[in-house]
Every structure is written in structure tokens, then in C-alpha cells.
Design a protein around this motif. Structure first.
Motif, PDB file in Angstrom:
ATOM      1  N   ARG A 147       5.380   3.107  -7.605  1.00  0.00           N
ATOM      2  CA  ARG A 147       6.409   3.807  -7.958  1.00  0.00           C
ATOM      3  C   ARG A 147       6.336   4.572  -9.260  1.00  0.00           C
ATOM      4  O   ARG A 147       5.446   4.326  -9.993  1.00  0.00           O
ATOM      5  N   GLY A 148       6.910   5.673  -9.155  1.00  0.00           N
ATOM      6  CA  GLY A 148       6.979   6.327 -10.498  1.00  0.00           C
ATOM      7  C   GLY A 148       6.791   7.731 -10.516  1.00  0.00           C
ATOM      8  O   GLY A 148       6.773   8.597  -9.451  1.00  0.00           O
ATOM      9  N   ALA A 149       6.528   8.558 -11.761  1.00  0.00           N
ATOM     10  CA  ALA A 149       6.242   9.989 -11.706  1.00  0.00           C
ATOM     11  C   ALA A 149       5.019  10.427 -10.928  1.00  0.00           C
ATOM     12  O   ALA A 149       4.806  11.228 -10.269  1.00  0.00           O
ATOM     13  N   ALA A 150       3.991   9.599 -10.938  1.00  0.00           N
ATOM     14  CA  ALA A 150       2.703   9.950 -10.282  1.00  0.00           C
ATOM     15  C   ALA A 150       2.882  10.033  -8.737  1.00  0.00           C
ATOM     16  O   ALA A 150       2.379  10.584  -8.010  1.00  0.00           O
ATOM     17  N   VAL A 151       3.800   9.182  -8.242  1.00  0.00           N
ATOM     18  CA  VAL A 151       3.951   8.987  -6.720  1.00  0.00           C
ATOM     19  C   VAL A 151       4.761  10.462  -6.521  1.00  0.00           C
ATOM     20  O   VAL A 151       4.700  10.908  -5.459  1.00  0.00           O
ATOM     21  N   LYS A 152       5.734  10.811  -7.308  1.00  0.00           N
ATOM     22  CA  LYS A 152       6.535  12.008  -7.233  1.00  0.00           C
ATOM     23  C   LYS A 152       5.512  13.299  -7.243  1.00  0.00           C
ATOM     24  O   LYS A 152       5.846  14.100  -6.314  1.00  0.00           O
ATOM     25  N   GLU A 153       4.619  13.189  -7.854  1.00  0.00           N
ATOM     26  CA  GLU A 153       3.715  14.104  -7.867  1.00  0.00           C
ATOM     27  C   GLU A 153       2.724  14.377  -6.610  1.00  0.00           C
ATOM     28  O   GLU A 153       2.639  15.464  -6.122  1.00  0.00           O
ATOM     29  N   LEU A 154       2.376  13.231  -6.246  1.00  0.00           N
ATOM     30  CA  LEU A 154       1.830  12.921  -4.967  1.00  0.00           C
ATOM     31  C   LEU A 154       2.734  13.615  -3.571  1.00  0.00           C
ATOM     32  O   LEU A 154       2.289  14.220  -2.928  1.00  0.00           O
ATOM     33  N   GLN A 155       4.022  12.995  -3.633  1.00  0.00           N
ATOM     34  CA  GLN A 155       4.842  13.618  -2.738  1.00  0.00           C
ATOM     35  C   GLN A 155       5.037  14.944  -2.570  1.00  0.00           C
ATOM     36  O   GLN A 155       5.151  15.746  -1.693  1.00  0.00           O
ATOM     37  N   ARG A 156       5.247  15.633  -3.889  1.00  0.00           N
ATOM     38  CA  ARG A 156       5.323  17.063  -3.817  1.00  0.00           C
ATOM     39  C   ARG A 156       4.284  17.805  -3.531  1.00  0.00           C
ATOM     40  O   ARG A 156       4.181  18.763  -2.634  1.00  0.00           O
ATOM     41  N   ALA A 157       2.912  17.171  -3.617  1.00  0.00           N
ATOM     42  CA  ALA A 157       2.026  17.849  -3.182  1.00  0.00           C
ATOM     43  C   ALA A 157       1.898  17.741  -1.578  1.00  0.00           C
ATOM     44  O   ALA A 157       1.190  18.648  -0.949  1.00  0.00           O
ATOM     45  N   ARG A 172     -11.002  10.987  -4.813  1.00  0.00           N
ATOM     46  CA  ARG A 172     -11.357  11.858  -3.677  1.00  0.00           C
ATOM     47  C   ARG A 172     -10.120  12.615  -3.184  1.00  0.00           C
ATOM     48  O   ARG A 172     -10.160  13.802  -2.952  1.00  0.00           O
ATOM     49  N   THR A 173      -9.300  11.727  -3.103  1.00  0.00           N
ATOM     50  CA  THR A 173      -7.855  12.191  -2.460  1.00  0.00           C
ATOM     51  C   THR A 173      -7.282  13.443  -3.486  1.00  0.00           C
ATOM     52  O   THR A 173      -6.596  14.265  -3.028  1.00  0.00           O
ATOM     53  N   TRP A 174      -7.163  12.869  -4.641  1.00  0.00           N
ATOM     54  CA  TRP A 174      -6.617  13.844  -5.796  1.00  0.00           C
ATOM     55  C   TRP A 174      -7.314  14.987  -5.819  1.00  0.00           C
ATOM     56  O   TRP A 174      -6.698  16.077  -5.874  1.00  0.00           O
ATOM     57  N   THR A 175      -8.697  14.926  -5.678  1.00  0.00           N
ATOM     58  CA  THR A 175      -9.381  16.147  -5.778  1.00  0.00           C
ATOM     59  C   THR A 175      -9.121  17.293  -4.588  1.00  0.00           C
ATOM     60  O   THR A 175      -9.100  18.279  -4.858  1.00  0.00           O
ATOM     61  N   ALA A 176      -9.120  16.539  -3.334  1.00  0.00           N
ATOM     62  CA  ALA A 176      -8.641  17.296  -2.202  1.00  0.00           C
ATOM     63  C   ALA A 176      -7.114  17.972  -2.368  1.00  0.00           C
ATOM     64  O   ALA A 176      -7.269  19.104  -2.137  1.00  0.00           O
ATOM     65  N   LEU A 177      -6.527  17.229  -2.870  1.00  0.00           N
ATOM     66  CA  LEU A 177      -5.015  17.808  -3.305  1.00  0.00           C
ATOM     67  C   LEU A 177      -4.906  18.900  -4.217  1.00  0.00           C
ATOM     68  O   LEU A 177      -4.385  19.790  -3.979  1.00  0.00           O
ATOM     69  N   LYS A 178      -5.746  18.727  -5.125  1.00  0.00           N
ATOM     70  CA  LYS A 178      -5.947  19.776  -6.369  1.00  0.00           C
ATOM     71  C   LYS A 178      -6.401  20.965  -5.550  1.00  0.00           C
ATOM     72  O   LYS A 178      -6.084  22.231  -6.370  1.00  0.00           O
ATOM     73  N   MET A 179      -6.967  20.918  -4.472  1.00  0.00           N
ATOM     74  CA  MET A 179      -7.555  22.494  -4.047  1.00  0.00           C
ATOM     75  C   MET A 179      -6.355  23.200  -3.236  1.00  0.00           C
ATOM     76  O   MET A 179      -6.529  24.375  -2.841  1.00  0.00           O
ATOM     77  N   GLU A 191      -0.317  24.163  -4.655  1.00  0.00           N
ATOM     78  CA  GLU A 191       0.421  23.179  -5.540  1.00  0.00           C
ATOM     79  C   GLU A 191      -0.312  22.078  -5.845  1.00  0.00           C
ATOM     80  O   GLU A 191      -0.122  20.913  -5.525  1.00  0.00           O
ATOM     81  N   ALA A 192      -1.120  22.221  -6.823  1.00  0.00           N
ATOM     82  CA  ALA A 192      -2.088  21.263  -7.531  1.00  0.00           C
ATOM     83  C   ALA A 192      -1.150  20.173  -8.405  1.00  0.00           C
ATOM     84  O   ALA A 192      -0.466  20.335  -8.916  1.00  0.00           O
ATOM     85  N   PRO A 193      -1.289  18.913  -7.784  1.00  0.00           N
ATOM     86  CA  PRO A 193      -0.588  17.751  -8.433  1.00  0.00           C
ATOM     87  C   PRO A 193      -0.998  17.514  -9.976  1.00  0.00           C
ATOM     88  O   PRO A 193      -2.416  17.887 -10.121  1.00  0.00           O
TER      89      PRO A 193
END
Length: 204
Positions: free
Chosen positions: A77-87, A122-129, A132-134
Motif C-alpha cells: 500500500r502507499g504512494a509507490a502503489v499509486k505510481e504503479l497504478q498510474r503507469a 525489470r518491471t519498473w524498467t519496462a514501465l519507465k519506457m 508516463e514514467a513512474p
């Protein structure tokens, strides 16, 4: 005996044995995903997981020059999860539940990643591509732990000072022998607390 003789040949033999162990235990993915807590729990056991994870993050930062993003899984839970959900373009409620898990697994499948539902390096790296980079927070390292201990030590010192100040104001209310006993007791407690924090600092 054969294992000892094999690893006594060189550092490369020792490293090879370690890699074989990691692969056979199925925790190589934890290293690739920078899931230091998951790796530590399996490799080192359930004791001091956070400490081992922080040490691994410190080593990674030292050799790579960058920090690892926090690892997320079901229940987070928290802000990091919100960043993930936005991405992922889903509802941003800050809770990693079934809907977020399904979105993560779908993204991993489309990106050609292992579909494990864990959001690691690896998942964060793929999302950053994406467009809307998290911006996930970094994992804690051993320096963070020392800073926390220092803050607690400072808070303890402030508390002792406050008690001493209050005692000085109330000194006139008690006989000298009672005051002396109480004052030495407070000093002793402060020294014990300081010794405990210094010992933890040294071990960290």
C-alpha cells in the motif's frame, strides 16, 4: 570434502558454486528483480531480513551508482502503489489488490517478462519506457538504518535532558538524598540507552 576441495581452487570456483545454489533454489529471479528482501528471506532465513536487504542495496548502489526501486507485490500500500497504478492506467487507490495484480501480470506478459505479479527492477524498467514514467521510491540501504538509529539516539538524549531539566525545577520539593538517588538513576538509564544504540550502530 569434494565441495571444499573444489571451492578451495579459486574465487571463481566459489562464485560458480554460489550461482549454482542460487539457481537451484529458484532465487535468481529475486536478484534480477532487486528483490533483496525476498532473496534474504530464502538465502539467509527469516532473521534480520531487513538488515540483509539493506546491506545488499548498499552494495548495489556502490557498484552501480544508482538506487533500486522499491519492490511491490500483493498487499502493498502507499504512494509507490499509486505510481504503479498510474503507469498501468488503472484506478489509483494505493492498494495492491486483485485488480492491480491482474494489470501487472498483463503488462509483464505483453512486455515479455516473467509473469510473477511482483513489480521489481525489470518491471519498473519496462514501465519507465512508457510515456508516463513512474517515479517509485528507492529501497532503504544500510545508511538509512544508521540514520534512523542516530535519530532515535538524539531523541533519547533529548528525553533524558528534558527529564533532567524537569527534575532540576522540582528539586526543591524533595530531600537532597532522594534527589541524588533519582539523578544518578536517570544518568545510568541514559548511559545504558546510549550504549545500546552505539552497539547497534557498530553492527550496522
Amino acid at each position: 570434502r569434494a565441495m571444499v576441495e573444489h571451492m578451495a581452487q579459486s574465487a571463481a570456483h566459489q562464485l560458480g558454486a554460489f550461482v549454482q545454489l542460487v539457481e537451484s533454489w529458484g532465487i535468481a529471479g529475486a536478484i534480477r528483480g532487486h528483490d533483496w528482501r525476498g532473496f534474504a528471506r530464502r538465502y539467509n532465513g527469516s532473521g534480520q531480513v531487513d538488515r540483509y536487504a539493506a546491506l545488499m542495496e548498499s552494495a548495489y548502489r556502490k557498484h552501480s551508482g544508482e538506487a533500486s526501486a522499491v519492490v511491490l507485490r500483493v498487499g502493498a500500500r502507499g504512494a509507490a502503489v499509486k505510481e504503479l497504478q498510474r503507469a498501468l492506467d488503472i484506478e489509483t487507490d494505493g492498494a495492491f489488490g486483485p485488480a492491480t495484480l491482474a494489470a501487472v501480470e498483463g503488462f509483464q506478459r505483453d512486455a515479455g517478462l516473467p509473469v510473477d505479479g511482483v513489480v521489481g527492477h525489470r518491471t519498473w524498467t519496462a514501465l519507465k519506457m512508457q510515456d508516463e514514467a513512474p517515479k517509485p521510491p528507492a529501497q532503504p540501504d544500510s545508511a538509512d538504518g544508521k540514520a534512523d538509529i542516530a535519530q532515535k539516539a538524539a531523541a533519547g538524549a533529548a528525553a533524558v535532558t528534558g527529564v533532567a531539566t524537569a527534575g532540576a525545577e522540582a528539586r526543591s520539593l524533595f530531600p537532597d538524598d532522594v534527589w541524588t538517588f533519582a539523578a544518578y538513576g536517570v544518568i545510568a538509564l541514559g548511559l545504558i540507552a546510549g550504549a545500546i544504540y552505539l552497539a547497534r550502530w557498530a553492527r550496522g
